[in-house]
Design a protein around this motif. Structure first.
Motif: not given
Length: 215
Positions: A128-151
């Motif tokens: 089993q895997s226990v995720f550490s915090q933060p387990s989410t991150h936002t990639f911000d490429f500017g101009g309103g273009s962002t990608y939210n990534v969640a384990l």
């Protein structure tokens, strides 16, 4: 005049659709460490296969799942059970692309972390895997273009007894740009429209008014 405004509105909507539909795609690659994942029994370990996709994954609307890494158990010692208790990091590199996977802009990298615990043997697998915090991150490429990534999930691999079941660490990617709930691109904000057409629209409107006055 009404026909002219209809044409302008259609053109604005088309520009917005093209921009939004291209912006929601991405390529990615990962690096998982340690590789391989050790156990306390010599010769028994977990092999890692990193994930990658360069064909333009679509993160619009409800988003998409990606495989960060796959895992396979190596346990050649019959009858032995090995324990695993290993901190790990998985570095995810994300880059915007168009629908065919051609990169747009510069890549960004973020490292997620966790701890892998459990036991493995030649005929059993209990990890089993226990995720550490933060387990989410936002990639911000500017101009309103962002990608939210969640384990998302960790799936334990099958034992090395001929089973072809690989383990997997997955994440969920969503795009938070101008994409509607159904995944269809929305028309950009008025400021974006003005930038797209510049001074051409006011000049055309002025010309239309002059033609009406001379009639």
């Amino acid at each position: 005049m009404q026909k002219f405004m209809t044409t302008i509105a259609a053109g604005l909507g088309l520009v917005g659709s093209i921009a939004a539909s291209q912006a929601q795609y991405f390529n990615y690659s990962t690096v998982f460490t340690p590789d391989p994942i050790p156990s306390n029994v010599p010769g028994s370990m977990i092999q890692v296969n990193n994930g990658a996709f360069t064909g333009g994954a679509n993160a619009g609307g409800a988003g998409t799942d990606i495989i960060l890494s796959n895992f396979a158990i190596v346990s050649p010692l019959t009858g032995s059970t090995a324990s695993v208790n290993t901190p790990y990091q998985v570095a995810l590199t994300l880059i915007q692309s168009n629908a065919t996977g051609t990169p747009v802009g510069a890549p960004q990298t973020f490292s997620f972390a966790g701890n892998l615990t459990g036991t493995i043997s030649t005929d059993t697998s209990n990890l089993q895997s226990v995720f550490s915090q933060p387990s989410t991150h936002t990639f911000d490429f500017g101009g309103g273009s962002t990608y939210n990534v969640a384990l998302k999930n960790f799936v334990t691999p099958g034992p090395p007894d001929g089973s072809s079941l690989q383990g997997a660490l997955s994440a969920h990617v969503t795009y938070t740009g101008v994409v509607g709930p159904s995944g269809t691109p929305e028309t950009p904000e008025p400021g974006t429209m003005a930038l797209a057409f510049g001074a051409g629209v006011p000049a055309m409107l002025l010309a239309s008014r002059r033609r009406r006055r001379t009639r």
